[in-house]
Design a protein around this motif. Structure first.
Motif, PDB file in Angstrom:
ATOM      1  N   VAL A 102       0.847  -1.200   0.000  1.00  0.00           N
ATOM      2  CA  VAL A 102       0.000   0.000   0.000  1.00  0.00           C
ATOM      3  C   VAL A 102       0.879   1.246   0.000  1.00  0.00           C
ATOM      4  O   VAL A 102       0.678   2.186  -0.785  1.00  0.00           O
ATOM      5  CB  VAL A 102      -0.946  -0.008   1.215  1.00  0.00           C
ATOM      6  N   ALA A 103       1.891   1.277   0.879  1.00  0.00           N
ATOM      7  CA  ALA A 103       2.753   2.461   0.998  1.00  0.00           C
ATOM      8  C   ALA A 103       3.501   2.743  -0.298  1.00  0.00           C
ATOM      9  O   ALA A 103       3.743   3.908  -0.648  1.00  0.00           O
ATOM     10  CB  ALA A 103       3.733   2.269   2.150  1.00  0.00           C
ATOM     11  N   ARG A 104       3.864   1.706  -1.056  1.00  0.00           N
ATOM     12  CA  ARG A 104       4.617   1.883  -2.295  1.00  0.00           C
ATOM     13  C   ARG A 104       3.718   2.035  -3.519  1.00  0.00           C
ATOM     14  O   ARG A 104       4.208   2.138  -4.640  1.00  0.00           O
ATOM     15  CB  ARG A 104       5.569   0.709  -2.493  1.00  0.00           C
ATOM     16  N   GLY A 105       2.388   2.032  -3.314  1.00  0.00           N
ATOM     17  CA  GLY A 105       1.461   2.203  -4.432  1.00  0.00           C
ATOM     18  C   GLY A 105       1.447   1.026  -5.392  1.00  0.00           C
ATOM     19  O   GLY A 105       1.195   1.208  -6.593  1.00  0.00           O
ATOM     20  N   LEU A 106       1.657  -0.187  -4.885  1.00  0.00           N
ATOM     21  CA  LEU A 106       1.772  -1.368  -5.743  1.00  0.00           C
ATOM     22  C   LEU A 106       0.555  -2.286  -5.700  1.00  0.00           C
ATOM     23  O   LEU A 106       0.577  -3.373  -6.289  1.00  0.00           O
ATOM     24  CB  LEU A 106       3.011  -2.175  -5.346  1.00  0.00           C
ATOM     25  N   VAL A 107      -0.510  -1.871  -5.030  1.00  0.00           N
ATOM     26  CA  VAL A 107      -1.673  -2.752  -4.894  1.00  0.00           C
ATOM     27  C   VAL A 107      -2.252  -3.119  -6.259  1.00  0.00           C
ATOM     28  O   VAL A 107      -2.511  -4.295  -6.550  1.00  0.00           O
ATOM     29  CB  VAL A 107      -2.752  -2.101  -4.004  1.00  0.00           C
TER      30      VAL A 107
END
Length: 338
Positions: free
Chosen positions: A179-184
């Motif tokens: 979530v924090a890295r925007g990879l969802v």
């Protein structure tokens, strides 16, 4: 059948002519290719009463000119003949979409791209001339009430519809680092590209108990980590953090296939082509040195029992209605829970 959401379920009947012509598999493949999940295939020798119930509206229509001969036509077409049943799963509106897919009752009026238009070899005019039912291969439920009746007709009133078949469903947990890295989206797209149907995506703010239940094995085997306080590690990594959860549907064996897809828990040991191998940026060595959990983006259920537990942990035991398997072309609809 109380409690079953027939807005999302349809019965597929591959008629005797489809079976005789060896077209059953192709018909079900066309339904699957249109974005529906097909399960519970079953071969049946049709009994007269089943055909009578299936055609009850026609038999009870006093305005039909051929009413006198219709029961004989139905018996000749069905009684003692093999048919194949299957269930199609999707979102509300599934019945109308399937009826469009199968095409017009008269195969000569069914357009190209429909099942009857592409595969049928009969016509209503010829059927009337020969005093029989038209051979048009397949029937799907008209509406939810029709699906309820047809399920009881063909599968049997004593057979309970399994809406929570965890052999075919895995819980996907996109962890706080994803979530924090925007990879969802990237993670879920990779899973969908591997042939799974993704649905019921939700964003969750993690409560401590959820992390404890999910990682119960780490807590029980804490002696393997004598230099780390596992409960504190879990709370630091998860409590109050954002995760995204989704359901992945597929055929039995989905759990093993998804575990291969996500790769080794240590991203530095995950093979190229796996999610952790391609997208991970952490290592077990770094996590051990820093006395924390490794950041490895995603979890999928180990097996059917784990999927059942994962569902209760992240979705909640009262949200079982979500377990109706969806159409493959349903867009993700994020919601947020706390």
């Amino acid at each position: 059948m109380d409690g079953v959401d027939f807005d999302r379920w349809a019965v597929i009947l591959c008629k005797p002519d489809a079976v005789a012509r060896g077209l059953t598999a192709r018909i079900l493949e066309m339904v699957t290719a249109a974005g529906f999940t097909v399960t519970d295939r079953m071969d049946v020798i049709a009994e007269p009463w089943q055909a009578h119930v299936a055609y009850r509206d026609m038999l009870a229509d006093t305005g039909r000119r051929d009413m006198r001969d219709l029961p004989a036509y139905i018996d000749a077409a069905y009684a003692g003949k093999p048919v194949t049943l299957a269930l199609a799963h999707g979102e509300p509106g599934i019945h109308a979409r399937l009826r469009q897919l199968i095409g017009h009752t008269d195969p000569t009026r069914a357009v190209a791209g429909t099942i009857r238009g592409d595969l049928s070899d009969d016509s209503l005019a010829v059927a009337r001339k020969e005093n029989r039912l038209v051979r048009n291969l397949v029937h799907t439920s008209d509406d939810p009430e029709g699906a309820r009746r047809e399920y009881g007709t063909w599968y049997g009133p004593g057979r309970r519809l399994q809406i929570n078949d965890f052999d075919r469903c895995s819980v996907v947990l996109c962890k706080p680092d994803a979530v924090a890295r925007g990879l969802v989206d990237a993670v879920l797209d990779r899973i969908a590209a591997a042939g799974a149907t993704i649905a019921n995506r939700i964003d969750v703010t993690v409560q401590p108990w959820q992390a404890h239940v999910h990682y119960w094995d780490l807590l029980v085997d804490a002696d393997y980590f004598p230099d780390r306080d596992i409960p504190t590690c879990l709370d630091d990594a998860y409590a109050g953090k954002q995760v995204t959860v989704a359901l992945a549907y597929g055929e039995p064996g989905i759990h093993g296939r998804l575990r291969q897809l996500i790769g080794h828990f240590d991203p530095t040991r995950a093979a190229a082509g796996t999610i952790r191998g391609d997208l991970g940026n952490d290592s077990l060595d770094a996590a051990l040195e820093q006395k924390r959990l490794v950041h490895n983006l995603v979890h999928t259920s180990d097996d059917a029992d784990a999927a059942r537990r994962d569902f209760g942990t992240w979705y909640g035991a009262r949200r079982r209605r979500l377990l109706t398997a969806p159409s493959a072309d349903v867009p993700l609809q994020p919601t947020r829970t706390h």
